[in-house]
Each structure stands twice: as C-alpha cells, then as structure tokens.
Motif scaffolding. Structure first.
Motif, PDB file in Angstrom:
ATOM      1  N   PRO A   1      11.064   1.135 -12.172  1.00  0.00           N
ATOM      2  CA  PRO A   1      10.816  -0.311 -12.085  1.00  0.00           C
ATOM      3  C   PRO A   1      10.743  -0.830 -10.650  1.00  0.00           C
ATOM      4  CG  PRO A   1      12.430   0.128 -13.777  1.00  0.00           C
ATOM      5  CD  PRO A   1      12.220   1.424 -13.033  1.00  0.00           C
ATOM      6  N   GLY A   2      11.553  -0.286  -9.777  1.00  0.00           N
ATOM      7  CA  GLY A   2      11.557  -0.710  -8.382  1.00  0.00           C
ATOM      8  C   GLY A   2      10.317  -0.304  -7.615  1.00  0.00           C
ATOM      9  N   MET A   3       9.561   0.620  -8.161  1.00  0.00           N
ATOM     10  CA  MET A   3       8.326   1.058  -7.516  1.00  0.00           C
ATOM     11  C   MET A   3       7.132   0.178  -7.890  1.00  0.00           C
ATOM     12  SD  MET A   3       9.213   3.435  -5.479  1.00  0.00           S
ATOM     13  CE  MET A   3       7.623   4.068  -4.973  1.00  0.00           C
ATOM     14  N   PHE A   4       7.405  -0.872  -8.644  1.00  0.00           N
ATOM     15  CA  PHE A   4       6.360  -1.818  -9.052  1.00  0.00           C
ATOM     16  C   PHE A   4       6.772  -3.241  -8.669  1.00  0.00           C
ATOM     17  CE2 PHE A   4       5.563   1.876 -11.626  1.00  0.00           C
ATOM     18  CZ  PHE A   4       4.188   1.923 -11.748  1.00  0.00           C
ATOM     19  N   PRO A   5       7.034  -3.492  -7.385  1.00  0.00           N
ATOM     20  CA  PRO A   5       7.424  -4.844  -6.986  1.00  0.00           C
ATOM     21  C   PRO A   5       6.225  -5.802  -7.071  1.00  0.00           C
ATOM     22  CG  PRO A   5       7.086  -3.515  -5.040  1.00  0.00           C
ATOM     23  CD  PRO A   5       6.969  -2.583  -6.228  1.00  0.00           C
ATOM     24  N   ALA A   6       6.526  -7.076  -7.106  1.00  0.00           N
ATOM     25  CA  ALA A   6       5.469  -8.083  -7.089  1.00  0.00           C
ATOM     26  C   ALA A   6       4.574  -7.832  -5.883  1.00  0.00           C
ATOM     27  CB  ALA A   6       6.080  -9.478  -7.016  1.00  0.00           C
ATOM     28  N   GLY A   7       3.276  -7.993  -6.087  1.00  0.00           N
ATOM     29  CA  GLY A   7       2.320  -7.800  -5.003  1.00  0.00           C
ATOM     30  C   GLY A   7       1.820  -6.380  -4.859  1.00  0.00           C
ATOM     31  N   SER A   8       2.265  -5.470  -5.740  1.00  0.00           N
ATOM     32  CA  SER A   8       1.835  -4.075  -5.615  1.00  0.00           C
ATOM     33  C   SER A   8       0.857  -3.685  -6.726  1.00  0.00           C
ATOM     34  CB  SER A   8       3.036  -3.132  -5.589  1.00  0.00           C
ATOM     35  OG  SER A   8       3.704  -3.129  -6.832  1.00  0.00           O
ATOM     36  N   GLY A   9       0.103  -4.672  -7.169  1.00  0.00           N
ATOM     37  CA  GLY A   9      -0.959  -4.412  -8.134  1.00  0.00           C
ATOM     38  C   GLY A   9      -2.291  -4.334  -7.419  1.00  0.00           C
ATOM     39  N   ALA A  10      -3.354  -4.620  -8.138  1.00  0.00           N
ATOM     40  CA  ALA A  10      -4.707  -4.562  -7.575  1.00  0.00           C
ATOM     41  C   ALA A  10      -4.871  -5.485  -6.376  1.00  0.00           C
ATOM     42  CB  ALA A  10      -5.731  -4.904  -8.653  1.00  0.00           C
ATOM     43  N   GLU A  11      -4.092  -6.568  -6.336  1.00  0.00           N
ATOM     44  CA  GLU A  11      -4.198  -7.526  -5.223  1.00  0.00           C
ATOM     45  C   GLU A  11      -3.803  -6.918  -3.881  1.00  0.00           C
ATOM     46  OE1 GLU A  11       0.014  -7.834  -6.713  1.00  0.00           O
ATOM     47  OE2 GLU A  11      -1.941  -7.614  -7.653  1.00  0.00           O
ATOM     48  N   ALA A  12      -3.141  -5.768  -3.902  1.00  0.00           N
ATOM     49  CA  ALA A  12      -2.714  -5.127  -2.656  1.00  0.00           C
ATOM     50  C   ALA A  12      -3.880  -4.474  -1.922  1.00  0.00           C
ATOM     51  CB  ALA A  12      -1.625  -4.095  -2.936  1.00  0.00           C
ATOM     52  N   GLY A  13      -5.014  -4.322  -2.610  1.00  0.00           N
ATOM     53  CA  GLY A  13      -6.179  -3.731  -1.957  1.00  0.00           C
ATOM     54  C   GLY A  13      -6.156  -2.219  -1.898  1.00  0.00           C
ATOM     55  N   VAL A  14      -5.242  -1.599  -2.603  1.00  0.00           N
ATOM     56  CA  VAL A  14      -5.143  -0.145  -2.677  1.00  0.00           C
ATOM     57  C   VAL A  14      -5.416   0.232  -4.132  1.00  0.00           C
ATOM     58  CG1 VAL A  14      -3.590   1.837  -2.434  1.00  0.00           C
ATOM     59  CG2 VAL A  14      -3.459  -0.063  -0.820  1.00  0.00           C
ATOM     60  N   PRO A  15      -6.272   1.223  -4.367  1.00  0.00           N
ATOM     61  CA  PRO A  15      -6.553   1.592  -5.753  1.00  0.00           C
ATOM     62  C   PRO A  15      -5.270   1.912  -6.521  1.00  0.00           C
ATOM     63  CG  PRO A  15      -8.043   2.733  -4.274  1.00  0.00           C
ATOM     64  CD  PRO A  15      -7.014   2.049  -3.415  1.00  0.00           C
ATOM     65  N   THR A  16      -5.141   1.295  -7.677  1.00  0.00           N
ATOM     66  CA  THR A  16      -3.994   1.527  -8.540  1.00  0.00           C
ATOM     67  C   THR A  16      -4.454   1.488  -9.980  1.00  0.00           C
ATOM     68  OG1 THR A  16      -1.805   0.757  -9.217  1.00  0.00           O
ATOM     69  CG2 THR A  16      -3.349  -0.930  -8.499  1.00  0.00           C
ATOM     70  N   LYS A  17      -3.789   2.254 -10.815  1.00  0.00           N
ATOM     71  CA  LYS A  17      -4.096   2.251 -12.239  1.00  0.00           C
ATOM     72  C   LYS A  17      -3.087   1.416 -13.024  1.00  0.00           C
ATOM     73  CE  LYS A  17      -6.738   6.479 -12.398  1.00  0.00           C
ATOM     74  NZ  LYS A  17      -6.972   7.739 -13.085  1.00  0.00           N
ATOM     75  N   ALA A  18      -2.237   0.713 -12.322  1.00  0.00           N
ATOM     76  CA  ALA A  18      -1.266  -0.144 -12.999  1.00  0.00           C
ATOM     77  C   ALA A  18      -1.980  -1.366 -13.564  1.00  0.00           C
ATOM     78  CB  ALA A  18      -0.176  -0.583 -12.033  1.00  0.00           C
TER      79      ALA A  18
ATOM     80  N   GLY B   1       0.818  -1.215   0.000  1.00  0.00           N
ATOM     81  CA  GLY B   1       0.000   0.000   0.000  1.00  0.00           C
ATOM     82  C   GLY B   1       0.846   1.257   0.000  1.00  0.00           C
ATOM     83  N   SER B   2       1.908   1.261   0.774  1.00  0.00           N
ATOM     84  CA  SER B   2       2.806   2.424   0.809  1.00  0.00           C
ATOM     85  C   SER B   2       3.547   2.584  -0.501  1.00  0.00           C
ATOM     86  CB  SER B   2       3.814   2.278   1.941  1.00  0.00           C
ATOM     87  OG  SER B   2       3.191   2.464   3.173  1.00  0.00           O
ATOM     88  N   VAL B   3       3.956   1.472  -1.091  1.00  0.00           N
ATOM     89  CA  VAL B   3       4.651   1.545  -2.373  1.00  0.00           C
ATOM     90  C   VAL B   3       3.721   2.142  -3.421  1.00  0.00           C
ATOM     91  CG1 VAL B   3       5.721   0.201  -4.224  1.00  0.00           C
ATOM     92  CG2 VAL B   3       6.244  -0.327  -1.846  1.00  0.00           C
ATOM     93  N   ILE B   4       2.476   1.685  -3.454  1.00  0.00           N
ATOM     94  CA  ILE B   4       1.516   2.201  -4.426  1.00  0.00           C
ATOM     95  C   ILE B   4       1.310   3.699  -4.214  1.00  0.00           C
ATOM     96  CG2 ILE B   4      -0.899   2.140  -5.165  1.00  0.00           C
ATOM     97  CD1 ILE B   4      -0.795  -0.925  -4.507  1.00  0.00           C
ATOM     98  N   GLN B   5       1.104   4.117  -2.981  1.00  0.00           N
ATOM     99  CA  GLN B   5       0.912   5.541  -2.706  1.00  0.00           C
ATOM    100  C   GLN B   5       2.155   6.344  -3.068  1.00  0.00           C
ATOM    101  OE1 GLN B   5      -0.322   5.406   1.382  1.00  0.00           O
ATOM    102  NE2 GLN B   5      -2.475   5.148   0.843  1.00  0.00           N
TER     103      GLN B   5
END
Length: 150
Positions: free
Chosen positions: A75-92, A27-31
């Motif tokens: 690239p480092g700001m998109f680690p595995a697990g930081s997509g929609a499955e993280a439960g935080v809204p993302t447009k990735a 969640g923090s990475v996404i934000q």
C-alpha cells in the motif's frame, strides 16, 4: 537455484528503498514498485519450482519472509500522485486511489496470505505449504484483476 532465489529476494527488498533514495519523487516510487512486483513474481516462480521439485518448505524460509515483508509494503508503494499523472508509464488503475479502502483490503489479504506462507515455511508440511502458495497467488491475482491494467 537457491542462490538465484536469494538474489531475487534481496533485490526485492532493496528496490523500494533504492527508489526513494534516488529522490525523484513519484517516478522513483513507480519504478521501485514495478521492480518489486516483478521480483515478487520471480520469488513466487522459484517457490513453485521448489514445490514441484518436492523440496522441503524450509528451503523457502528466506524467500517467504521477504515476500511477506513486501506484501505489507505494497500500500505504501502507491502514494497519491503516483498514478498516470506522474508521467511515468504505470499499469496501476485509477481505482487504486479512488477505491483506496478496497485496494488496502486486498493488499491486507495478500499480506495475511504471505504471512501464513512464511509461517508454513518454518515447518515441514509440504502439502499445506503448497496449498498456501496457491492462496498467495489467488490474492495477488485478485488485486491485479481489480487494480492493474492489462
């Protein structure tokens, strides 16, 4: 204007580190990446305004170096697990992870374009700086088209 550019770029540099310092994972990475993406847009807009106003490229040295540093961090700001499955809204899009090689190639193009923009900001060739700014924008758009939801 220079103070607002400086403030935006400083924020850009701090967002990623602040996200990780909070320690709440994906969640923090996404934000952090969302904030940094927005700040990179602010920096690019300010550079465009400087170009349109006929300012010397050297007035954008700090902003371009910060943008190049961010470009290498993408690239480092998109680690595995930081997509929609993280439960935080993302447009990735899921393709960021399923087509990782393509994503990293586009990110590398962006980084190379931003590096060149920073090199040109050290000089006084306004036409070359303006043209390279367009290349940076194109590389941003290419990645967003492929890997960002509308």
């Amino acid at each position: 204007m220079r103070k607002s550019i400086t403030a935006a770029v400083l924020g850009l540099l701090c967002v990623g580190g602040a996200a990780n310092a909070q320690g709440d994972g994906a969640g923090s990475v996404i934000q952090g990446r969302q904030g940094a993406m927005m700040l990179s847009g602010v920096a690019m807009g300010a550079m465009k305004s400087a170009i349109d106003a006929g300012q010397a490229p050297s007035t954008q040295r700090f902003a371009t170096r910060a943008l190049a540093r961010w470009a290498h961090a993408v690239p480092g700001m998109f680690p595995a697990g930081s997509g929609a499955e993280a439960g935080v809204p993302t447009k990735a899009k899921p393709e960021v992870w399923s087509d990782r090689a393509g994503f990293e190639a586009r990110a590398a193009d962006y980084a190379a374009a931003a590096d060149r923009l920073a090199e040109l900001a050290a000089g006084e060739d306004a036409a070359a700086f303006s043209a390279q700014s367009a290349v940076v924008r194109q590389s941003c758009n290419a990645c967003h088209t492929a890997y960002k939801l509308d």
